[in-house]
Design a protein around this motif. Structure first.
Motif, short mmCIF file in Angstrom:
data_model
loop_
_atom_site.label_atom_id
_atom_site.label_comp_id
_atom_site.label_asym_id
_atom_site.label_seq_id
_atom_site.Cartn_x
_atom_site.Cartn_y
_atom_site.Cartn_z
N GLY A 158 0.82 -1.20 0.00
CA GLY A 158 0.00 0.00 0.00
C GLY A 158 0.86 1.26 0.00
O GLY A 158 1.57 1.51 0.97
N GLY A 159 0.82 2.01 -1.07
CA GLY A 159 1.55 3.27 -1.13
C GLY A 159 2.97 3.19 -1.61
O GLY A 159 3.64 4.23 -1.74
N ALA A 160 3.48 2.00 -1.89
CA ALA A 160 4.86 1.87 -2.37
C ALA A 160 4.93 2.26 -3.85
O ALA A 160 4.04 1.93 -4.64
CB ALA A 160 5.36 0.45 -2.19
N ALA A 161 6.00 2.94 -4.21
CA ALA A 161 6.24 3.30 -5.61
C ALA A 161 7.08 2.21 -6.28
O ALA A 161 7.74 1.42 -5.60
CB ALA A 161 6.95 4.64 -5.70
N GLU A 162 7.06 2.17 -7.59
CA GLU A 162 7.84 1.15 -8.31
C GLU A 162 9.31 1.25 -7.98
O GLU A 162 10.02 0.23 -7.94
CB GLU A 162 7.61 1.30 -9.82
CG GLU A 162 8.10 0.11 -10.63
CD GLU A 162 7.41 -1.20 -10.25
OE1 GLU A 162 8.10 -2.25 -10.31
OE2 GLU A 162 6.22 -1.17 -9.89
N ALA A 163 9.79 2.47 -7.73
CA ALA A 163 11.21 2.65 -7.41
C ALA A 163 11.58 2.05 -6.06
O ALA A 163 12.76 1.91 -5.75
CB ALA A 163 11.55 4.14 -7.42
N ASP A 164 10.58 1.71 -5.24
CA ASP A 164 10.85 1.11 -3.92
C ASP A 164 11.17 -0.38 -4.02
O ASP A 164 11.54 -1.00 -3.02
CB ASP A 164 9.64 1.30 -3.00
CG ASP A 164 9.43 2.76 -2.62
OD1 ASP A 164 10.43 3.46 -2.41
OD2 ASP A 164 8.26 3.18 -2.52
N PHE A 165 11.04 -0.95 -5.22
CA PHE A 165 11.26 -2.39 -5.39
C PHE A 165 12.50 -2.66 -6.22
O PHE A 165 12.82 -1.90 -7.15
CB PHE A 165 10.05 -3.04 -6.08
CG PHE A 165 8.78 -2.94 -5.27
CD1 PHE A 165 8.54 -3.82 -4.23
CD2 PHE A 165 7.84 -1.96 -5.55
CE1 PHE A 165 7.37 -3.74 -3.49
CE2 PHE A 165 6.68 -1.86 -4.82
CZ PHE A 165 6.44 -2.75 -3.77
N LEU A 166 13.18 -3.75 -5.87
CA LEU A 166 14.29 -4.22 -6.70
C LEU A 166 13.74 -4.63 -8.07
O LEU A 166 12.64 -5.17 -8.17
CB LEU A 166 14.97 -5.42 -6.03
CG LEU A 166 15.58 -5.16 -4.65
CD1 LEU A 166 15.99 -6.47 -3.99
CD2 LEU A 166 16.77 -4.21 -4.75
#
Length: 208
Positions: free
Chosen positions: A146-154
């Motif tokens: 919830g609320g995470a951006a794509e840049a927050d993921f490997l």
């Protein structure tokens, strides 16, 4: 008293192999009452028989596949069994893999044989987003659902190899369990060496 613990395809697995393993692996039970101690030792012998029989079956499977395991270690050189392996595999299989070079070679071969479809890798990545947060996102306490951006993921390309290895490992373990269930179906155990969970003996317990 019989000199064998079990018969595998009609060939005897000597009791000496079970005795050697029991001598090398100290009892973990701390029973003090004689009847409880006797029961614990009976179950320990049945457990050790399963470990030794698994080793024997794995040796035969390796021979059938043309695999050459390293030389058998002495029981005193049994590798430490991690608690996580016991939780994931059960104590018998975890101990067998620690005790038996043949079982480890067979498991590695079964893992190599696993085909992991690209769709399964993508699906794992999509369903387990919490495992692929970047270090920065973890430090910020980002909620992956919830609320995470794509840049927050490997990135998928960066973690794909690790996912394939994990899925191949899981598939190899399932294949190992399937093989073991089939392989030991025809094993005949001597009295006192039955599976610890075999309900045909009065003090059975279904603990792996």
């Amino acid at each position: 008293m019989t000199e064998h613990a079990a018969l595998v395809q009609g060939e005897a697995v000597p009791r000496d192999r079970v005795d050697a393993l029991l001598k090398a692996v100290p009892a973990r039970d701390r029973e003090t009452r004689p009847e409880s101690l006797a029961r614990a030792e009976r179950q320990r012998r049945r457990w050790a028989t399963q470990v030794v029989v698994t080793d024997e079956l794995a040796r035969r499977a390796c021979a059938d596949r043309g695999l050459k395991p390293p030389s058998q270690v002495s029981p005193a050189q049994v590798l430490a069994v991690a608690e996580t392996d016991v939780a994931d595999l059960g104590s018998i299989v975890a101990a067998a893999l620690a005790h038996s070079p043949a079982a480890r070679v067979l498991l590695a071969e079964l893992e190599r044989e696993q085909h992991v479809p690209e769709a399964a890798v993508h699906d794992y990545y999509d369903r387990n987003r919490d495992r692929f947060l970047t270090p920065q996102a973890l430090r910020r306490g980002v909620d992956p659902f919830g609320g995470a951006a794509e840049a927050d993921f490997l990135q998928y390309e960066d973690v794909r190899g690790g996912i394939v290895r994990e899925l191949r490992r899981a598939g190899g373990r399932r294949a190992f369990f399937d093989w073991l269930d089939r392989a030991r179906a025809g094993v005949v155990y001597a009295h006192g060496h039955e599976h610890p969970g075999d309900p045909s003996h009065p003090d059975h317990e279904h603990r792996h």
